[in-house]
Structures are given as C-alpha cells and as structure tokens.
Scaffold this active site. Structure first.
Site, PDB file in Angstrom:
ATOM      1  N   ALA A  59     -11.637 -15.890 -15.353  1.00 50.72           N
ATOM      2  CA  ALA A  59     -11.996 -16.381 -16.688  1.00 50.72           C
ATOM      3  C   ALA A  59     -13.505 -16.518 -16.804  1.00 50.72           C
ATOM      4  O   ALA A  59     -14.219 -16.667 -15.805  1.00 50.72           O
ATOM      5  CB  ALA A  59     -11.335 -17.726 -16.967  1.00 50.72           C
ATOM      6  N   TYR A 124     -15.616 -20.801 -26.412  1.00 49.29           N
ATOM      7  CA  TYR A 124     -14.747 -20.770 -25.234  1.00 49.29           C
ATOM      8  C   TYR A 124     -13.296 -20.996 -25.634  1.00 49.29           C
ATOM      9  O   TYR A 124     -12.396 -20.245 -25.232  1.00 49.29           O
ATOM     10  CB  TYR A 124     -15.201 -21.842 -24.242  1.00 49.29           C
ATOM     11  CG  TYR A 124     -14.255 -22.031 -23.076  1.00 49.29           C
ATOM     12  CD1 TYR A 124     -14.081 -21.036 -22.118  1.00 49.29           C
ATOM     13  CD2 TYR A 124     -13.538 -23.222 -22.932  1.00 49.29           C
ATOM     14  CE1 TYR A 124     -13.214 -21.218 -21.046  1.00 49.29           C
ATOM     15  CE2 TYR A 124     -12.679 -23.413 -21.862  1.00 49.29           C
ATOM     16  CZ  TYR A 124     -12.511 -22.403 -20.932  1.00 49.29           C
ATOM     17  OH  TYR A 124     -11.652 -22.583 -19.876  1.00 49.29           O
TER      18      TYR A 124
END
Length: 285
Positions: A59, A124
């Site tokens: 990620a 995000y």
C-alpha cells in the site's frame, strides 16, 4: 496451500510470513520482485506460480504525501488491487486485501460497522476506498487501523525514540481510534481466509484510545520494560495545533463484532498487545 504475499517487506507482510499456517508455501514479493502496478506482470507472475491465495499487504500509506501525489497513491492503492483481482479471477486464486479506517469521515460517535457508508476526507482514504471497489465482491477485504509491529517504522518506535531524545513530547489527543498489533492482524487474515470468508470486515485490537492515550501507555510500558530510562512530560494537543496536509478522521473506531464472532472470540486489548510488542523489542531489538 500456496500463498502469494505482496508488500512482504512491510510490517504486515513480515507478520504474515511469521504467522503463516504450518505447511504453507509462501511466495514473498515486494516491488523489486513484482510491480503490482503492472497488470501484465501481475498476470504472468500469478499464472507462473499458481497461488491459491493472494494476500495484498502492499500500500501507499504516506497519508500526507498522498495529498500531493494522489495519482501515485491511486495506482498502488487501487489500480494495483484491480490487477491482483483480475489475476486472481483468471487463475482461480482468492484475494485478501487490507483496507483502512480512513474510508470513514470520523464524525460518528459510535464504532463504524462494515455496512456503514464510507465518506473519506483525504486522498489516502479515497484511494483506499477505490481499492476496496477494485478488489471486487469475491475478495476478502479487511479494514484495520493504527498498525504497528516489532519490525519497521511505526508510532510506537517513534514515541520510544522521541521520549529518549526530548525533554517533552506533544501528542494529538482529539483523534480516537484503536491500535492494531500487526502479528495479530496477520493471524486473523490467515484464519478468515481459511474459513473462506469474503466481503468487507473490520479488525483491530479491542478497546479505543487517542494518540495521546497511546503515547502515555507507551511511556508507562516502556519504563516498565526497561526500554526507557526516564519519564518525560507528554503534552496533549488538539489536531488544530498540529496541522497536516491530510485531514484525519476524529473518530475512527471500527465495529469488529462480526469478525470476532467469526474468529471465535475478541482480539486482545490494545494495551496487552503493546506490552507484548515492547517485550519483543526488549528481547530481539
């Protein structure tokens, strides 16, 4: 059982390797071995190795940087997940994807359920929500929060360093969530996978805390473990006193009741796991 772990060099990737079921054959990759943003490379890799399970621990987690590089974050957090999902479907593998509490806006006063409507307030959060959508209905998607482990960079290690170096530390006290011990999260991912569970689920340690609460506990437990030689003042501050490019949810406690039921019991309280992690650091560095 053969499992492909992406993001294998990170905290969760390392923890997945440590807690793998006995007899599992692991294929551990990070960007040097497999660029998951390259769809053709992902398909060829999965076709070659034929894993039964793909655990995506990769990620873009730099929350503030994502505000200025959202396209990059979207590539890693969403488009790459789509590549893994496509390859999993094409080659009869199951995908396990890890998401975040940041898909919520933080205005709720009660723990967020998996069925609650996401409303991310940061780049995000938006890219991680897009990753959930890219993973698809057949995947197991587990949202978590505030992850830390004995290995890697995290809040616990940062606090230990700052408390050793400075005469005081200032920590945000009006953001509430739950710390999550990566080894326990990894064990939960393996267990949920073994049960064939799909869909969106939540997992963190039990309990709730502010970052300030977490920091106070780190100092108390760090002193008890002999990792700190002195106590320093910990000053609670508001989010408005520590401005960052990305907006954080003020309340992001996740409702884990259905996940705990599936696992046969609740996770340990976050402070119990903090103590465990500090003992690991004391023993192994």
């Amino acid at each position: 059982m053969k499992a492909l772990i992406t993001g294998a060099n990170g905290q969760l990737g390392w923890s997945l390797q440590q807690s793998a079921p006995q007899g599992a054959e692991l294929i551990c990759t990070d960007v040097a071995e497999l660029d998951i943003c390259d769809a053709s490379a992902v398909d060829a890799f999965v076709a070659q190795h034929k894993p039964h399970l793909i655990l995506n621990a990769a990620a873009h987690t730099a929350v503030d940087k994502a505000e200025s590089e959202e396209e990059l974050a979207l590539g890693i957090n969403a488009q790459a997940v789509g590549n893994l999902a496509d390859a999993a479907r094409a080659h009869t593998a199951r995908l396990v994807h890890v998401s975040t509490d940041f898909v919520f806006d933080g205005v709720s006063g009660v723990p967020y359920k998996p069925s609650d409507t996401p409303a991310p307030v940061s780049a995000y959060g938006r890219t991680k929500l897009a990753g959930e959508q890219a993973a698809g209905e057949g995947a197991l998607i587990v949202r978590t929060a505030w992850v830390y482990a004995p290995k890697g960079n995290n809040f616990v290690r940062t606090m230990l360093r700052l408390m050793a170096e400075r005469d005081e530390v200032r920590v945000v006290a009006d953001q509430i969530g739950t710390p999550t011990y990566a080894p326990d999260l990894a064990a939960a991912l393996w267990a949920l996978s073994a049960k064939g569970i799909t869909g969106i689920h939540h997992y963190t340690d039990s309990g709730a805390a502010s970052w300030y609460d977490f920091a106070v506990a780190i100092q108390e437990e760090g002193l008890a473990a002999g990792l700190l030689s002195r106590a320093v003042p910990i000053i609670p501050i508001n989010t408005s006193d520590y401005l960052t490019p990305a907006t954080r949810p003020h309340y992001s406690v996740l409702d884990k009741s259905s996940t705990f039921a599936a696992l046969g019991g609740p996770a340990p309280h976050w402070r119990v796991n903090l103590r465990k992690m500090l003992q690991e650091i004391k023993t192994h560095g």
